[in-house]
Motif scaffolding. Sequence first.
Motif, PDB file in Angstrom:
ATOM      1  N   VAL A   1      41.883  81.073  74.557  1.00 28.27           N
ATOM      2  CA  VAL A   1      40.347  81.166  75.216  1.00 28.27           C
ATOM      3  C   VAL A   1      39.615  81.850  74.144  1.00 28.27           C
ATOM      4  N   GLU A   2      40.227  82.504  73.395  1.00 36.10           N
ATOM      5  CA  GLU A   2      39.433  83.456  72.050  1.00 36.10           C
ATOM      6  C   GLU A   2      39.063  82.243  71.148  1.00 36.10           C
ATOM      7  N   GLN A   3      39.938  81.301  70.807  1.00 31.92           N
ATOM      8  CA  GLN A   3      39.801  80.323  69.905  1.00 31.92           C
ATOM      9  C   GLN A   3      38.352  79.473  70.402  1.00 31.92           C
ATOM     10  N   ARG A   4      38.718  79.021  71.826  1.00 35.91           N
ATOM     11  CA  ARG A   4      37.797  78.030  72.337  1.00 35.91           C
ATOM     12  C   ARG A   4      36.395  78.554  72.089  1.00 35.91           C
ATOM     13  N   HIS A   5      36.260  79.892  72.545  1.00 37.60           N
ATOM     14  CA  HIS A   5      34.864  80.459  72.905  1.00 37.60           C
ATOM     15  C   HIS A   5      34.363  81.260  71.587  1.00 37.60           C
ATOM     16  N   ASP A   6      35.488  81.139  70.408  1.00 42.93           N
ATOM     17  CA  ASP A   6      34.850  82.039  69.245  1.00 42.93           C
ATOM     18  C   ASP A   6      34.430  83.414  69.526  1.00 42.93           C
ATOM     19  N   ARG A   7      35.299  83.981  70.236  1.00 43.49           N
ATOM     20  CA  ARG A   7      35.112  85.383  70.678  1.00 43.49           C
ATOM     21  C   ARG A   7      36.363  86.226  71.085  1.00 43.49           C
ATOM     22  N   ARG A   8      36.519  87.185  70.555  1.00 45.32           N
ATOM     23  CA  ARG A   8      37.702  87.955  71.079  1.00 45.32           C
ATOM     24  C   ARG A   8      37.545  88.808  72.337  1.00 45.32           C
ATOM     25  N   LEU A   9      38.613  88.415  73.046  1.00 46.82           N
ATOM     26  CA  LEU A   9      38.616  89.129  74.428  1.00 46.82           C
ATOM     27  C   LEU A   9      39.344  90.656  74.253  1.00 46.82           C
ATOM     28  N   ASP A  10      38.347  91.677  74.445  1.00 45.69           N
ATOM     29  CA  ASP A  10      38.775  93.061  74.332  1.00 45.69           C
ATOM     30  C   ASP A  10      39.345  93.465  75.707  1.00 45.69           C
ATOM     31  N   LEU A  11      40.355  92.981  75.908  1.00 49.77           N
ATOM     32  CA  LEU A  11      41.117  93.462  77.203  1.00 49.77           C
ATOM     33  C   LEU A  11      41.882  94.573  77.152  1.00 49.77           C
ATOM     34  N   THR A  12      41.680  95.540  78.204  1.00 50.16           N
ATOM     35  CA  THR A  12      42.323  96.768  78.315  1.00 50.16           C
ATOM     36  C   THR A  12      43.591  96.485  78.875  1.00 50.16           C
ATOM     37  N   ASP A  13      44.433  97.547  78.835  1.00 47.60           N
ATOM     38  CA  ASP A  13      45.822  97.478  79.299  1.00 47.60           C
ATOM     39  C   ASP A  13      45.995  97.204  80.775  1.00 47.60           C
ATOM     40  N   ASP A  14      44.849  97.819  81.505  1.00 55.03           N
ATOM     41  CA  ASP A  14      44.637  97.666  83.016  1.00 55.03           C
ATOM     42  C   ASP A  14      44.364  96.167  83.233  1.00 55.03           C
ATOM     43  N   GLN A  15      43.740  95.608  82.633  1.00 54.85           N
ATOM     44  CA  GLN A  15      43.077  94.354  82.888  1.00 54.85           C
ATOM     45  C   GLN A  15      44.263  93.392  82.663  1.00 54.85           C
ATOM     46  N   LEU A  16      45.003  93.471  81.625  1.00 56.54           N
ATOM     47  CA  LEU A  16      46.334  92.561  81.160  1.00 56.54           C
ATOM     48  C   LEU A  16      47.144  92.819  82.344  1.00 56.54           C
TER      49      LEU A  16
ATOM     50  N   VAL B   1      47.216  82.307  87.380  1.00 55.33           N
ATOM     51  CA  VAL B   1      46.062  81.567  86.991  1.00 55.33           C
ATOM     52  C   VAL B   1      44.820  82.128  87.482  1.00 55.33           C
ATOM     53  N   ASP B   2      44.528  82.363  88.609  1.00 54.96           N
ATOM     54  CA  ASP B   2      43.346  82.715  89.115  1.00 54.96           C
ATOM     55  C   ASP B   2      43.078  84.155  88.781  1.00 54.96           C
ATOM     56  N   ASP B   3      43.915  85.047  88.953  1.00 51.95           N
ATOM     57  CA  ASP B   3      43.648  86.437  88.055  1.00 51.95           C
ATOM     58  C   ASP B   3      43.081  86.392  86.688  1.00 51.95           C
ATOM     59  N   ALA B   4      43.788  85.542  85.735  1.00 52.14           N
ATOM     60  CA  ALA B   4      43.517  85.241  84.529  1.00 52.14           C
ATOM     61  C   ALA B   4      42.000  84.961  84.389  1.00 52.14           C
ATOM     62  N   LEU B   5      41.642  83.750  85.007  1.00 55.39           N
ATOM     63  CA  LEU B   5      40.337  83.271  85.099  1.00 55.39           C
ATOM     64  C   LEU B   5      39.453  84.290  85.596  1.00 55.39           C
ATOM     65  N   ALA B   6      39.324  85.144  86.500  1.00 52.03           N
ATOM     66  CA  ALA B   6      38.574  86.119  86.857  1.00 52.03           C
ATOM     67  C   ALA B   6      38.239  87.025  85.752  1.00 52.03           C
ATOM     68  N   VAL B   7      39.414  87.496  85.112  1.00 50.39           N
ATOM     69  CA  VAL B   7      39.221  88.420  83.916  1.00 50.39           C
ATOM     70  C   VAL B   7      38.731  87.764  82.813  1.00 50.39           C
ATOM     71  N   PHE B   8      38.840  86.721  82.456  1.00 46.36           N
ATOM     72  CA  PHE B   8      38.475  85.916  81.253  1.00 46.36           C
ATOM     73  C   PHE B   8      37.040  85.682  81.364  1.00 46.36           C
ATOM     74  N   ARG B   9      36.588  85.364  82.635  1.00 49.10           N
ATOM     75  CA  ARG B   9      35.219  85.043  82.707  1.00 49.10           C
ATOM     76  C   ARG B   9      34.261  86.305  82.824  1.00 49.10           C
ATOM     77  N   ALA B  10      34.816  87.526  83.302  1.00 49.55           N
ATOM     78  CA  ALA B  10      34.509  88.571  83.125  1.00 49.55           C
ATOM     79  C   ALA B  10      33.900  88.943  81.740  1.00 49.55           C
ATOM     80  N   CYS B  11      35.234  88.870  80.797  1.00 47.79           N
ATOM     81  CA  CYS B  11      35.114  89.328  79.553  1.00 47.79           C
ATOM     82  C   CYS B  11      34.014  88.462  78.633  1.00 47.79           C
TER      83      CYS B  11
END
Length: 94
Positions: free
Chosen positions: A43-58, A64-74
């Motif tokens: 996702v970082e490569q595709r969007h050319d953006r670092r996902l600064d995910l917190t430990d709580d988010q991870l 898959v749905d959890d990941a989608l929600a977190v990635f979209r929010a980021c």
Amino acid sequence: MAGQPDLDRADLVAMLAELAGKPAAEVGDRIGSMELAWLVHLVEQRHDRRLDLTDDQLAGIRTVDDALAVFRACLTAPTAPHGPPAPTTATADG
């Protein structure tokens, strides 16, 4: 939709299928730590953006749905400006 990242559930399932070397139809909903690291990387490569995910988010990403929600929010969150840190002013005393 304006501001919505170009990322959907099918994209994540396809990425997981690539990792597992099997058809997307055979990809389960659960995500382990290796799959999560793979998804974050792609996702970082595709969007050319670092996902600064917190430990709580991870820790909250289990499916898959959890990941989608977190990635979209980021991806829709504003990015911090890049560049060197702002200079600090030093006094003659130290």
